[in-house]
Design a protein around this motif. Structure first.
Motif, PDB file in Angstrom:
ATOM      1  N   GLU A 163      51.399   2.438 -12.745  1.00 39.44           N
ATOM      2  CA  GLU A 163      50.420   2.456 -13.321  1.00 39.44           C
ATOM      3  C   GLU A 163      50.560   2.168 -14.999  1.00 39.44           C
ATOM      4  O   GLU A 163      51.303   2.995 -15.435  1.00 39.44           O
ATOM      5  N   VAL A 164      49.589   1.593 -15.284  1.00 43.42           N
ATOM      6  CA  VAL A 164      49.416   1.183 -17.234  1.00 43.42           C
ATOM      7  C   VAL A 164      47.636   1.589 -17.267  1.00 43.42           C
ATOM      8  O   VAL A 164      47.029   0.794 -17.321  1.00 43.42           O
ATOM      9  N   ARG A 165      48.528   2.999 -18.697  1.00 45.39           N
ATOM     10  CA  ARG A 165      46.883   3.121 -18.860  1.00 45.39           C
ATOM     11  C   ARG A 165      47.150   4.390 -20.320  1.00 45.39           C
ATOM     12  O   ARG A 165      48.245   4.034 -20.220  1.00 45.39           O
ATOM     13  N   MET A 166      46.168   3.643 -21.149  1.00 52.14           N
ATOM     14  CA  MET A 166      46.145   4.409 -22.179  1.00 52.14           C
ATOM     15  C   MET A 166      46.541   6.465 -22.196  1.00 52.14           C
ATOM     16  O   MET A 166      46.182   6.962 -20.970  1.00 52.14           O
ATOM     17  N   LEU A 167      47.783   6.843 -23.110  1.00 53.64           N
ATOM     18  CA  LEU A 167      47.678   8.217 -22.880  1.00 53.64           C
ATOM     19  C   LEU A 167      46.338   9.116 -23.965  1.00 53.64           C
ATOM     20  O   LEU A 167      46.354   9.050 -24.764  1.00 53.64           O
ATOM     21  N   ARG A 168      45.745   9.736 -23.309  1.00 53.25           N
ATOM     22  CA  ARG A 168      44.753  10.505 -23.756  1.00 53.25           C
ATOM     23  C   ARG A 168      45.484  12.224 -23.868  1.00 53.25           C
ATOM     24  O   ARG A 168      46.291  12.960 -23.130  1.00 53.25           O
ATOM     25  N   GLY A 169      43.792  13.427 -23.990  1.00 50.03           N
ATOM     26  CA  GLY A 169      44.415  14.521 -23.567  1.00 50.03           C
ATOM     27  C   GLY A 169      44.202  15.059 -22.055  1.00 50.03           C
ATOM     28  O   GLY A 169      43.877  13.670 -21.797  1.00 50.03           O
ATOM     29  N   PRO A 170      44.677  16.340 -21.891  1.00 51.17           N
ATOM     30  CA  PRO A 170      44.830  16.326 -20.512  1.00 51.17           C
ATOM     31  C   PRO A 170      43.335  16.059 -19.377  1.00 51.17           C
ATOM     32  O   PRO A 170      42.596  16.277 -19.873  1.00 51.17           O
ATOM     33  N   SER A 171      43.307  15.562 -18.325  1.00 51.69           N
ATOM     34  CA  SER A 171      42.182  15.473 -17.493  1.00 51.69           C
ATOM     35  C   SER A 171      41.633  16.799 -17.111  1.00 51.69           C
ATOM     36  O   SER A 171      42.520  17.536 -16.831  1.00 51.69           O
ATOM     37  N   ARG A 172      41.197  16.201 -16.353  1.00 53.90           N
ATOM     38  CA  ARG A 172      39.956  17.816 -15.866  1.00 53.90           C
ATOM     39  C   ARG A 172      41.300  18.321 -14.664  1.00 53.90           C
ATOM     40  O   ARG A 172      41.518  18.981 -14.221  1.00 53.90           O
ATOM     41  N   ARG A 173      41.494  16.858 -13.680  1.00 54.83           N
ATOM     42  CA  ARG A 173      42.206  16.715 -12.523  1.00 54.83           C
ATOM     43  C   ARG A 173      43.774  18.079 -13.360  1.00 54.83           C
ATOM     44  O   ARG A 173      44.382  18.567 -12.469  1.00 54.83           O
ATOM     45  N   GLU A 174      44.312  17.182 -14.475  1.00 54.07           N
ATOM     46  CA  GLU A 174      45.316  17.788 -15.213  1.00 54.07           C
ATOM     47  C   GLU A 174      45.430  19.401 -15.364  1.00 54.07           C
ATOM     48  O   GLU A 174      46.576  20.537 -15.090  1.00 54.07           O
ATOM     49  N   ILE A 175      44.270  19.887 -15.818  1.00 56.19           N
ATOM     50  CA  ILE A 175      44.240  20.901 -15.926  1.00 56.19           C
ATOM     51  C   ILE A 175      44.043  22.064 -14.914  1.00 56.19           C
ATOM     52  O   ILE A 175      44.059  23.183 -14.730  1.00 56.19           O
ATOM     53  N   GLY A 176      43.167  21.473 -13.796  1.00 52.84           N
ATOM     54  CA  GLY A 176      42.994  21.913 -12.451  1.00 52.84           C
ATOM     55  C   GLY A 176      44.515  21.778 -11.893  1.00 52.84           C
ATOM     56  O   GLY A 176      44.088  23.881 -11.427  1.00 52.84           O
ATOM     57  N   HIS A 177      44.812  21.564 -11.525  1.00 50.62           N
ATOM     58  CA  HIS A 177      46.333  21.634 -11.144  1.00 50.62           C
ATOM     59  C   HIS A 177      47.173  22.086 -11.660  1.00 50.62           C
ATOM     60  O   HIS A 177      47.443  23.308 -11.104  1.00 50.62           O
TER      61      HIS A 177
END
Length: 704
Positions: free
Chosen positions: A389-403
């Motif tokens: 996919e193509v999307r802007m990089l931001r801070g960690p998402s809730r999913r990333e923090i949870g994983h």
């Protein structure tokens, strides 16, 4: 004011559910209290549906207010800022069990907000928020197939404890949060210290039994204060559209599903979807709602894949229920990192690194129960290219923090204790490809990177994601699920552990109930898959390397008298900063006199150790020093025997074996003088003598 309140003893403390006093304009609001911890949870839903929405628009937010613990936030801005990691993880704990219990087709925005109003530092607020969220929904007019309840399970001295206090949790070898309804469990999240499969199943069943009073309380509150559920119409797709899609799509779907590789399969499915849409609109008329055609296609896709699995016992790609995808492991592939590993399982790949730091690198965490320190951190990154996919990089998402939190719990259980291995450890997982269970790939890669760095873990740990497909009569438990199997299946069940037992668990269930028999079977099937994966990992690296990476800092530990700490640190940290600047090491001094020196260079560490010992050295009566005259007075000379701050007095009568008129007859400020310690009084004042060592050779006592 019509206040309704339900009280009951629960886990040895009074638990209260109250409504009608606060937040009365929300659709549902419940204040829950256990001990002196209080959480207000509100549930609100809009009255206008989102057009074109294809998923449940639910948002859950859990907030810890510092005033709840009688604190003012630290830092420059004296108000709560961005959510902490605990707030994010608890928001997910509320969301995950609630989401499957809203009616299919409900497309009205829902917001659940949990505010911690009082924290007694004994009763945890996260599980209370789950129960109160359910209660708020249950008494509201929002359609909800509850109630559910949340409890925490600990085990203290071999006995299971429901909702342990913080003090009990510190003594517990498990920490599992379980959410469930009358029929069975809906969500599990937690860690364990090498629990067997049967012990884990027993803990989950214990949780389900213990939560029943909480469900009773919610039902009673609903009878007293509940509102009728609002009516809403689930959009029905015209039967003509369903028939047309059923005519046009099946063979195209089956052909796409037969493709093993993820992206070609997705592209083929996209092409089939577009072709069916075009044909359906052409045959039914352009006024036919395109969204209905696409929804019918998705429903048929799910139905075909599930039926294919249940009728043939074959999955996407032709695997059997227990088959694990091909696994490759590589370690030590990055040049300057302390430890690195590339773990690939099918089309899921994680590049994981380990970095070792000193105690000064610990993460300080400020929470309602006080400040704590983390000397182990695991950070999980999921860039868009990992799924094409193509999307802007931001801070960690809730999913990333949870994983990341799940993988951190899984690995933390096998790390060496800080006393024997005083490093701060940071693991970073870069997910490079994803097609199912990148969090479990992170666990496997993280353990390999630790071993590559030379960290003496107690057990290698692996993780596996399990799935489930059932139609009520036929059931298929899936090992090592793909992303499609997670999306189209009935359960996502992640288990991590060693050859000896389970270290972490995460389970989300989309069906009303999972039987005890099915739960145990899934745990045992996960154990077999976990051991297979561990075997592949150990083929790449059988045990932790015998030595740390050459780029990792080494540590030296020495102990000094606590009374001498100030002499090592110096005024304003002057002396210790000087040692650090001179040698380039990191030094940590603890209140009990433990000194830890970190350095990648052995010689620098030895030099720093020597300087620390010199600063911390204690004089003993009878010891001879070659000292430095710091000050001359009429009655004697003050001589520094241990730089930079330990000195004593040589009285004029002790400067020579005969009478002298002046101190300067023997020595001057800035000169070296051989002296012997003849007394140390109770106040620490040191008396020295030059007279007693006049015949000694000064070169014998010169510091090297």
């Amino acid at each position: 004011m019509d206040i309704k309140e339900i009280k009951q003893e629960f886990s040895g403390r009074t638990l209260i559910l109250q409504t009608g006093k606060m937040a009365k304009q929300a659709d549902g609001a419940v204040l829950i209290q256990h001990g002196e911890t209080q959480v207000l949870v509100t549930a609100t839903s809009s009255h206008k549906a989102r057009e074109g929405q294809n998923f449940l628009p639910l948002v859950c937010d859990y907030q810890e207010n510092n005033y709840a613990a009688g604190k003012i936030p630290g830092g420059f801005f004296k108000r709560e800022g961005r959510p902490t990691e605990k707030e994010v993880l608890t928001s997910r704990l509320i969301d995950r069990p609630m989401r499957p219990l809203f009616p299919k087709g409900y497309k009205f925005d829902i917001q659940i907000i949990a505010n911690v109003l009082s924290a007694d530092k004994q009763n945890e607020s996260d599980v209370l928020a789950i129960t109160a969220a359910s209660a708020a929904l249950t008494i509201s007019d929002i359609p909800f197939d509850g109630p559910i309840a949340g409890v925490r399970v600990g085990r203290v001295e071999g006995e299971m404890v429901c909702n342990p206090t913080l003090e009990q949790s510190e003594q517990s070898d498990i920490d599992i949060i379980v959410a469930g309804r009358r029929e069975g469990l809906v969500m599990v999240e937690g860690r364990a210290s090498m629990l067997s499969e049967d012990e884990m199943a027993d803990a989950l069943l214990f949780a389900h039994k213990e939560m029943q009073p909480l469900l009773d309380m919610q039902q009673e509150l609903c009878e007293q204060a509940g509102r009728s559920k609002r009516a809403f119409e689930v959009h029905q797709i015209d039967q003509q559209i369903l028939d047309k899609v059923a005519q046009l799509a099946p063979e195209k779907i089956k052909a796409a599903v037969a493709i093993n590789e993820k992206l070609p399969r997705y592209h083929a499915m996209d092409a089939a979807r577009a072709e069916v849409l075009e044909q359906a609109l052409a045959e039914l008329g352009e006024e036919t709602p395109a969204a209905d055609v696409l929804e019918a296609f998705s429903s048929l896709h799910k139905q075909i894949v599930r039926e294919q699995m249940l009728s043939t016992s074959r999955r996407i790609g032709g695997r059997g229920p227990e088959d694990i995808r091909e696994i490759t492991c590589e370690v030590g592939l990055l040049c300057r990192t302390h430890g690195s590993a590339l773990f690939t399982r099918g089309e899921t790949q994680a590049l994981v690194t380990t970095t070792l730091g000193s105690g000064g690198d610990v993460q300080r965490v400020e929470g309602l129960s006080g400040e704590s320190k983390k000397n182990f951190m695991l950070h999980y990154n999921f860039p868009p290219f990992s799924v094409g996919e193509v999307r802007m990089l931001r801070g960690p998402s809730r999913r990333e923090i949870g994983h990341g939190a799940l993988a951190e719990r899984a690995i933390k259980m096998v790390l060496p204790d800080v006393d024997s291995f005083p490093y701060t450890i940071r693991i970073v997982s870069e997910v490079l490809e994803s097609n199912g269970s990148s969090s479990m790939a992170t666990v496997c890669g993280g353990v390999l990177s630790l071993m590559d760095a030379g960290v003496p873990i107690s057990h290698p740990v692996a993780g596996i994601a399990m799935g489930l497909v059932t139609d009520g009569e036929r059931t298929m438990i899936l090992s090592d699920i793909l992303g499609d199997e997670d999306h189209l299946g009935d359960m996502d069940f992640k288990v991590t552990g060693s050859m000896d037992g389970i270290t972490a668990l995460q389970m989300d269930i989309k069906i009303p109930v999972v039987s005890e028999e099915l739960l145990r079977k899934a745990l045992y099937q996960a154990r077999d898959g976990r051991k297979h994966i561990l075997g592949k990992m150990l083929d790449a690296l059988p045990q932790p390397r015998s030595e740390l990476s050459e780029h990792a800092p080494r540590f030296t530990i020495l102990y000094i008298s606590p009374d001498r700490i100030r002499d090592v640190i110096g005024p304003g940290g002057k002396y210790i900063r000087g040692i650090i600047e001179q040698t380039g090491v990191k030094i940590e001094v603890e209140d009990d006199g433990k000194v830890t020196i970190f350095s990648a260079d052995v010689n620098s560490a030895h030099e720093a150790e020597k300087l620390v010992r010199e600063h911390a050295a204690e004089v003993e009566v009878g010891t001879i020093y070659l000292g430095l005259v710091k000050r001359v007075t009429d009655f004697g000379a003050f001589v520094e025997v241990i730089p930079p701050s330990t000195d004593g007095l040589v009285h004029i009568s002790e400067l020579a074996d005969h009478r002298i008129q002046s101190v300067t007859d023997v020595t001057h400020e800035g000169e070296e003088l051989l002296v012997k310690v003849i007394d140390v009084d109770k106040n620490g004042r040191i008396r020295l003598s030059h007279r007693e060592v006049m015949n000694e050779d000064p070169e014998k006592y010169r510091r090297k």
